[in-house]
Design a protein around this motif. Structure first.
Motif, short mmCIF file in Angstrom:
data_model
loop_
_atom_site.label_atom_id
_atom_site.label_comp_id
_atom_site.label_asym_id
_atom_site.label_seq_id
_atom_site.Cartn_x
_atom_site.Cartn_y
_atom_site.Cartn_z
N MET A 1 0.84 -1.17 0.00
CA MET A 1 0.00 0.00 0.00
C MET A 1 0.89 1.24 0.00
O MET A 1 1.87 1.32 0.72
N ASP A 2 0.51 2.21 -0.80
CA ASP A 2 1.20 3.49 -0.86
C ASP A 2 0.43 4.49 -0.04
O ASP A 2 -0.80 4.39 0.09
N ALA A 3 1.11 5.50 0.48
CA ALA A 3 0.44 6.53 1.27
C ALA A 3 1.12 7.87 1.01
O ALA A 3 2.29 7.95 0.68
N ALA A 17 -1.77 14.14 -8.34
CA ALA A 17 -1.70 13.63 -9.71
C ALA A 17 -0.54 12.65 -9.87
O ALA A 17 -0.68 11.59 -10.48
N ARG A 18 0.62 12.99 -9.29
CA ARG A 18 1.79 12.11 -9.37
C ARG A 18 1.51 10.78 -8.66
O ARG A 18 1.85 9.71 -9.16
N PHE A 19 0.87 10.84 -7.49
CA PHE A 19 0.51 9.64 -6.73
C PHE A 19 -0.38 8.73 -7.58
O PHE A 19 -0.13 7.53 -7.68
N CYS A 20 -1.39 9.31 -8.22
CA CYS A 20 -2.31 8.53 -9.07
C CYS A 20 -1.57 7.92 -10.25
O CYS A 20 -1.76 6.75 -10.58
N GLY A 65 -3.73 1.22 -3.39
CA GLY A 65 -3.26 -0.14 -3.51
C GLY A 65 -3.98 -0.86 -4.64
O GLY A 65 -4.78 -0.27 -5.38
N MET A 66 -3.68 -2.12 -4.76
CA MET A 66 -4.27 -2.92 -5.82
C MET A 66 -4.35 -4.37 -5.38
O MET A 66 -3.64 -4.80 -4.48
N TRP A 72 -7.32 0.89 -6.11
CA TRP A 72 -8.13 1.77 -5.28
C TRP A 72 -7.29 2.90 -4.71
O TRP A 72 -6.09 2.77 -4.51
N ILE A 73 -7.96 4.02 -4.50
CA ILE A 73 -7.36 5.17 -3.82
C ILE A 73 -8.35 5.62 -2.75
O ILE A 73 -9.54 5.76 -3.02
N ARG A 74 -7.82 5.83 -1.56
CA ARG A 74 -8.66 6.33 -0.46
C ARG A 74 -8.18 7.74 -0.11
O ARG A 74 -7.00 7.96 0.13
N LEU A 75 -9.11 8.68 -0.13
CA LEU A 75 -8.85 10.07 0.28
C LEU A 75 -9.45 10.28 1.65
O LEU A 75 -10.61 9.91 1.87
#
Length: 138
Positions: A1-3, A17-20, A65-66, A72-75
């Motif tokens: 998972m990235d954060a 945008a870079r994170f996505c 994560g995936m 998925w991305i959680r804000l």
């Protein structure tokens, strides 16, 4: 998972945008799918900055994560409670632009670009989860 934790400012949206982009690239998303995920994430993050915190100080927290089938991305934010999907209505093309209410179109486009969306408000935090399928199923 990235954060990612960033200040809730318009200038910080470049980091969103870079994170996505990086997550979509690692997941092997098709360019059009990656674009839709970034567009939706950017719209929701912009709304938190502009309307949630109303120009005041705040923080955006992203996680991503995936799995085999989805990305998925959680804000998450600490702005006042707001469910982006509540009251989201499709555009009304039969009403002239001059008579349409301002707002809502970006959220509509964002949510319809996704394959899944959920939102909750708990423990003082808004939490929106955006989901895209990794592979199209027709």
């Amino acid at each position: 998972m990235d954060a990612l934790r960033i200040a809730a400012t318009l200038i910080s949206l470049d980091e969103v945008a870079r994170f996505c982009h990086e997550l979509a690239e690692r997941a092997g998303l098709a360019p059009e799918t990656a674009y839709r995920l970034r567009l939706a994430t950017d719209e929701l993050a912009t709304n938190v900055v502009m309307h949630g915190y109303r120009g005041g100080e705040g923080e955006l927290r992203l996680a991503g994560g995936m799995d085999e089938d989805t990305v998925w991305i959680r804000l998450e934010d600490d702005a006042p409670p707001f469910d982006p999907a509540a009251g989201c209505k499709p555009p009304t093309p039969d009403i002239p632009l001059s008579r349409r209410p301002i707002g809502g179109l970006g959220i509509h486009l964002a949510l319809t670009a996704l394959d899944g969306f959920s939102h909750c408000y708990a423990d003082g935090h808004n939490r929106s989860t955006l989901v895209m399928r990794r592979h199209r199923t027709e």
